[in-house]
Design a protein around this motif. Structure first.
Motif, PDB file in Angstrom:
ATOM      1  N   ALA A   1     -57.186 -54.351 -34.591  1.00  0.00           N
ATOM      2  CA  ALA A   1     -57.045 -53.755 -33.263  1.00  0.00           C
ATOM      3  C   ALA A   1     -58.365 -53.674 -32.510  1.00  0.00           C
ATOM      4  O   ALA A   1     -58.369 -53.430 -31.300  1.00  0.00           O
ATOM      5  N   TYR A   2     -59.480 -53.891 -33.203  1.00  0.00           N
ATOM      6  CA  TYR A   2     -60.789 -53.703 -32.585  1.00  0.00           C
ATOM      7  C   TYR A   2     -61.229 -54.921 -31.788  1.00  0.00           C
ATOM      8  O   TYR A   2     -60.911 -56.061 -32.140  1.00  0.00           O
ATOM      9  N   PRO A   3     -62.017 -54.690 -30.742  1.00  0.00           N
ATOM     10  CA  PRO A   3     -62.585 -55.817 -29.991  1.00  0.00           C
ATOM     11  C   PRO A   3     -63.746 -56.445 -30.762  1.00  0.00           C
ATOM     12  O   PRO A   3     -64.305 -55.829 -31.684  1.00  0.00           O
ATOM     13  N   PRO A   4     -64.135 -57.665 -30.383  1.00  0.00           N
ATOM     14  CA  PRO A   4     -65.182 -58.380 -31.134  1.00  0.00           C
ATOM     15  C   PRO A   4     -66.497 -57.619 -31.229  1.00  0.00           C
ATOM     16  O   PRO A   4     -67.192 -57.707 -32.254  1.00  0.00           O
ATOM     17  N   GLU A   5     -66.884 -56.869 -30.187  1.00  0.00           N
ATOM     18  CA  GLU A   5     -68.193 -56.216 -30.231  1.00  0.00           C
ATOM     19  C   GLU A   5     -68.263 -55.133 -31.299  1.00  0.00           C
ATOM     20  O   GLU A   5     -69.343 -54.861 -31.842  1.00  0.00           O
ATOM     21  N   VAL A   6     -67.140 -54.500 -31.635  1.00  0.00           N
ATOM     22  CA  VAL A   6     -67.151 -53.492 -32.697  1.00  0.00           C
ATOM     23  C   VAL A   6     -67.275 -54.174 -34.050  1.00  0.00           C
ATOM     24  O   VAL A   6     -68.087 -53.777 -34.899  1.00  0.00           O
ATOM     25  N   LEU A   7     -66.483 -55.214 -34.255  1.00  0.00           N
ATOM     26  CA  LEU A   7     -66.524 -55.933 -35.530  1.00  0.00           C
ATOM     27  C   LEU A   7     -67.883 -56.588 -35.751  1.00  0.00           C
ATOM     28  O   LEU A   7     -68.355 -56.702 -36.883  1.00  0.00           O
ATOM     29  N   GLY A   8     -68.529 -56.990 -34.663  1.00  0.00           N
ATOM     30  CA  GLY A   8     -69.823 -57.645 -34.779  1.00  0.00           C
ATOM     31  C   GLY A   8     -71.006 -56.710 -34.691  1.00  0.00           C
ATOM     32  O   GLY A   8     -72.155 -57.168 -34.604  1.00  0.00           O
ATOM     33  N   LYS A   9     -70.753 -55.389 -34.700  1.00  0.00           N
ATOM     34  CA  LYS A   9     -71.824 -54.380 -34.623  1.00  0.00           C
ATOM     35  C   LYS A   9     -72.665 -54.551 -33.364  1.00  0.00           C
ATOM     36  O   LYS A   9     -73.879 -54.279 -33.357  1.00  0.00           O
ATOM     37  N   GLN A  10     -72.028 -55.008 -32.297  1.00  0.00           N
ATOM     38  CA  GLN A  10     -72.704 -55.166 -31.021  1.00  0.00           C
ATOM     39  C   GLN A  10     -72.569 -53.880 -30.199  1.00  0.00           C
ATOM     40  O   GLN A  10     -71.795 -52.987 -30.544  1.00  0.00           O
ATOM     41  N   PRO A  11     -73.300 -53.736 -29.112  1.00  0.00           N
ATOM     42  CA  PRO A  11     -73.233 -52.507 -28.314  1.00  0.00           C
ATOM     43  C   PRO A  11     -71.822 -52.217 -27.804  1.00  0.00           C
ATOM     44  O   PRO A  11     -71.117 -53.117 -27.336  1.00  0.00           O
TER      45      PRO A  11
ATOM     46  N   VAL B   1     -69.359 -50.307 -25.090  1.00  0.00           N
ATOM     47  CA  VAL B   1     -69.404 -49.974 -23.670  1.00  0.00           C
ATOM     48  C   VAL B   1     -68.045 -49.402 -23.291  1.00  0.00           C
ATOM     49  O   VAL B   1     -67.091 -49.451 -24.079  1.00  0.00           O
ATOM     50  N   PRO B   2     -67.897 -48.834 -22.094  1.00  0.00           N
ATOM     51  CA  PRO B   2     -66.573 -48.327 -21.699  1.00  0.00           C
ATOM     52  C   PRO B   2     -65.459 -49.354 -21.847  1.00  0.00           C
ATOM     53  O   PRO B   2     -64.318 -49.003 -22.200  1.00  0.00           O
ATOM     54  N   ALA B   3     -65.755 -50.634 -21.612  1.00  0.00           N
ATOM     55  CA  ALA B   3     -64.743 -51.678 -21.770  1.00  0.00           C
ATOM     56  C   ALA B   3     -64.229 -51.754 -23.205  1.00  0.00           C
ATOM     57  O   ALA B   3     -63.110 -52.234 -23.447  1.00  0.00           O
ATOM     58  N   THR B   4     -65.021 -51.284 -24.166  1.00  0.00           N
ATOM     59  CA  THR B   4     -64.575 -51.248 -25.568  1.00  0.00           C
ATOM     60  C   THR B   4     -63.373 -50.330 -25.710  1.00  0.00           C
ATOM     61  O   THR B   4     -62.366 -50.685 -26.343  1.00  0.00           O
ATOM     62  N   ASP B   5     -63.468 -49.150 -25.130  1.00  0.00           N
ATOM     63  CA  ASP B   5     -62.354 -48.205 -25.199  1.00  0.00           C
ATOM     64  C   ASP B   5     -61.136 -48.711 -24.446  1.00  0.00           C
ATOM     65  O   ASP B   5     -59.987 -48.498 -24.877  1.00  0.00           O
ATOM     66  N   LEU B   6     -61.352 -49.376 -23.311  1.00  0.00           N
ATOM     67  CA  LEU B   6     -60.219 -49.863 -22.527  1.00  0.00           C
ATOM     68  C   LEU B   6     -59.493 -50.993 -23.258  1.00  0.00           C
ATOM     69  O   LEU B   6     -58.270 -51.128 -23.144  1.00  0.00           O
ATOM     70  N   TYR B   7     -60.222 -51.792 -24.017  1.00  0.00           N
ATOM     71  CA  TYR B   7     -59.611 -52.809 -24.882  1.00  0.00           C
ATOM     72  C   TYR B   7     -58.705 -52.133 -25.906  1.00  0.00           C
ATOM     73  O   TYR B   7     -57.538 -52.510 -26.080  1.00  0.00           O
ATOM     74  N   LEU B   8     -59.227 -51.130 -26.589  1.00  0.00           N
ATOM     75  CA  LEU B   8     -58.459 -50.433 -27.622  1.00  0.00           C
ATOM     76  C   LEU B   8     -57.251 -49.716 -27.035  1.00  0.00           C
ATOM     77  O   LEU B   8     -56.146 -49.770 -27.587  1.00  0.00           O
ATOM     78  N   ALA B   9     -57.450 -49.036 -25.902  1.00  0.00           N
ATOM     79  CA  ALA B   9     -56.357 -48.278 -25.291  1.00  0.00           C
ATOM     80  C   ALA B   9     -55.235 -49.200 -24.830  1.00  0.00           C
ATOM     81  O   ALA B   9     -54.045 -48.895 -25.024  1.00  0.00           O
ATOM     82  N   SER B  10     -55.586 -50.330 -24.235  1.00  0.00           N
ATOM     83  CA  SER B  10     -54.568 -51.254 -23.741  1.00  0.00           C
ATOM     84  C   SER B  10     -53.767 -51.856 -24.889  1.00  0.00           C
ATOM     85  O   SER B  10     -52.539 -51.995 -24.805  1.00  0.00           O
TER      86      SER B  10
ATOM     87  N   PRO C   1     -66.824 -58.370 -23.380  1.00  0.00           N
ATOM     88  CA  PRO C   1     -66.745 -57.097 -22.647  1.00  0.00           C
ATOM     89  C   PRO C   1     -67.001 -57.246 -21.150  1.00  0.00           C
ATOM     90  O   PRO C   1     -66.379 -56.566 -20.341  1.00  0.00           O
ATOM     91  N   ARG C   2     -67.908 -58.160 -20.753  1.00  0.00           N
ATOM     92  CA  ARG C   2     -68.252 -58.308 -19.337  1.00  0.00           C
ATOM     93  C   ARG C   2     -67.090 -58.864 -18.524  1.00  0.00           C
ATOM     94  O   ARG C   2     -67.087 -58.763 -17.282  1.00  0.00           O
ATOM     95  N   MET C   3     -66.092 -59.439 -19.201  1.00  0.00           N
ATOM     96  CA  MET C   3     -64.945 -60.007 -18.501  1.00  0.00           C
ATOM     97  C   MET C   3     -63.813 -58.995 -18.337  1.00  0.00           C
ATOM     98  O   MET C   3     -62.820 -59.278 -17.658  1.00  0.00           O
ATOM     99  N   ARG C   4     -63.939 -57.843 -18.956  1.00  0.00           N
ATOM    100  CA  ARG C   4     -62.887 -56.827 -18.908  1.00  0.00           C
ATOM    101  C   ARG C   4     -63.198 -55.765 -17.863  1.00  0.00           C
ATOM    102  O   ARG C   4     -64.366 -55.587 -17.485  1.00  0.00           O
ATOM    103  N   PRO C   5     -62.179 -55.004 -17.450  1.00  0.00           N
ATOM    104  CA  PRO C   5     -62.455 -53.807 -16.645  1.00  0.00           C
ATOM    105  C   PRO C   5     -63.346 -52.854 -17.434  1.00  0.00           C
ATOM    106  O   PRO C   5     -63.247 -52.763 -18.668  1.00  0.00           O
ATOM    107  N   ASP C   6     -64.241 -52.154 -16.734  1.00  0.00           N
ATOM    108  CA  ASP C   6     -65.139 -51.232 -17.422  1.00  0.00           C
ATOM    109  C   ASP C   6     -65.129 -49.834 -16.801  1.00  0.00           C
ATOM    110  O   ASP C   6     -65.969 -49.002 -17.133  1.00  0.00           O
ATOM    111  N   ASP C   7     -64.173 -49.580 -15.905  1.00  0.00           N
ATOM    112  CA  ASP C   7     -64.098 -48.287 -15.230  1.00  0.00           C
ATOM    113  C   ASP C   7     -62.684 -47.743 -15.393  1.00  0.00           C
ATOM    114  O   ASP C   7     -61.735 -48.262 -14.788  1.00  0.00           O
ATOM    115  N   ALA C   8     -62.523 -46.720 -16.209  1.00  0.00           N
ATOM    116  CA  ALA C   8     -61.201 -46.172 -16.488  1.00  0.00           C
ATOM    117  C   ALA C   8     -60.548 -45.609 -15.233  1.00  0.00           C
ATOM    118  O   ALA C   8     -59.328 -45.707 -15.056  1.00  0.00           O
ATOM    119  N   TRP C   9     -61.353 -45.004 -14.360  1.00  0.00           N
ATOM    120  CA  TRP C   9     -60.788 -44.426 -13.133  1.00  0.00           C
ATOM    121  C   TRP C   9     -60.236 -45.526 -12.227  1.00  0.00           C
ATOM    122  O   TRP C   9     -59.143 -45.388 -11.655  1.00  0.00           O
TER     123      TRP C   9
END
Length: 312
Positions: free
Chosen positions: A230-240, A242-251, A278-286
């Protein structure tokens, strides 16, 4: 009801000490309230019974941590044992090596300051340390979220998928919680079924288990192995993270919750938050919440309250 009646009810409703006591102060307050010498006129008999039952519960409370009596059986968390203690929940690191993760949770829960959104986060009462055979384990003392169930329970109750009209309010509230967290400078890092609690009747939502949280730009410190996919690549790769990380998981969580019942437009919306980079995803939850609020009426008409209940 009067304070006396409330105390009597609580005492006789308690099945164990942990149901009643969250500190010695609670015991002392209840003892003063139901003492036969100060009971309302005509209530001496029930006061005596309540006082006796109160004393029995206090004497049977078993081990304590600080001022908190522990329940008999802990709830097994991913990396901590959870004990109910009255209105409190004690979260105790199972392994001292995970003390830093509980410290991360405590730090995360102190960050959100906007009172409008406090209900979306667990309330941290205090942090403690317990010594066990020479090892020291961190303890976070939280308010209990009574009446809430996690989305893993919801998913099991609806194996064919939850109606997207019901998922809509959960999704909206989850984005509010994430928006408030990101504004406070914290990424949750583990938006997973057991970590999202909802109140079916009140349509409330609490985002729990902040042990995996990180400040934006830091790596998520650990992952829940059973949800690796369920995790995005940046988590699995120990990369930074960002808010887009949470939006990936939530979606992804919302998609799985709806299952095959998700409308094609909702799938496209969610998948737009799950692109690889991450740069290609939305990064603002609001902002994402605003887009969702534009999409939902087009699919299901004007917003209205829908009762939601779990099957018995």
């Amino acid at each position: 009801m009067s304070a006396f009646e409330d105390a009597v009810f609580a005492i006789f409703a308690a099945e164990s000490p942990a149901d009643l006591f969250d500190s010695e102060d609670t015991f002392r307050r209840l003892r003063r309230t139901v003492h036969p010498d100060v009971a309302p006129l005509g209530s001496e008999g029930i006061a005596t019974s309540a006082f006796t039952r109160l004393t029995e519960l206090w004497e049977a409370r078993g081990p304590t941590i600080g001022r908190y009596p522990l329940g008999e059986k802990p709830i097994d968390g991913d990396l901590a044992d959870l004990f109910r203690s009255g209105t409190a929940l004690l979260k105790i690191a199972r392994d001292p090596a995970d003390n830093d993760l509980l410290a991360a949770e405590a730090d995360a829960l102190r960050r959100p300051k906007d009172r409008r959104y406090r209900a979306y986060f667990p309330s941290l009462r205090e942090t403690l340390v317990v010594e066990d055979d020479g090892d020291y384990r961190a303890v976070n003392v939280l308010d209990r979220c009574d009446g809430f169930v996690d989305l893993a329970t919801v998913a099991r109750a609806y194996p064919d998928g939850v109606d997207p009209r019901d998922v809509a309010w959960m999704w909206r509230r989850l984005l509010v919680a994430l928006g408030a967290a990101h504004r406070a400078g914290i990424v949750h890092g583990a938006v997973l079924p057991e970590h999202v609690l909802i109140h079916p009747d009140d349509h409330g939502l609490v985002l729990v288990d902040w042990c995996y949280s990180a400040v934006p730009g830091a790596a998520v410190p650990a992952l829940v192995e059973r949800y690796r996919d369920a995790y995005p690549p940046e988590v699995l790769g120990k990369q930074p993270a960002v808010p887009a990380t949470d939006l990936y998981l939530a979606s992804g969580l919302m998609l799985r919750l709806m299952g095959g019942r998700a409308h094609a437009e909702l799938r496209r919306f969610a998948n737009g938050c799950r692109l690889k980079a991450p740069r290609m995803r939305p990064d603002d939850a609001w902002h994402l919440l605003g887009e969702l609020d534009e999409l939902l009426p087009a699919l299901y008409g004007p917003r209205r309250f829908r009762k939601f209940a779990l099957p018995a």
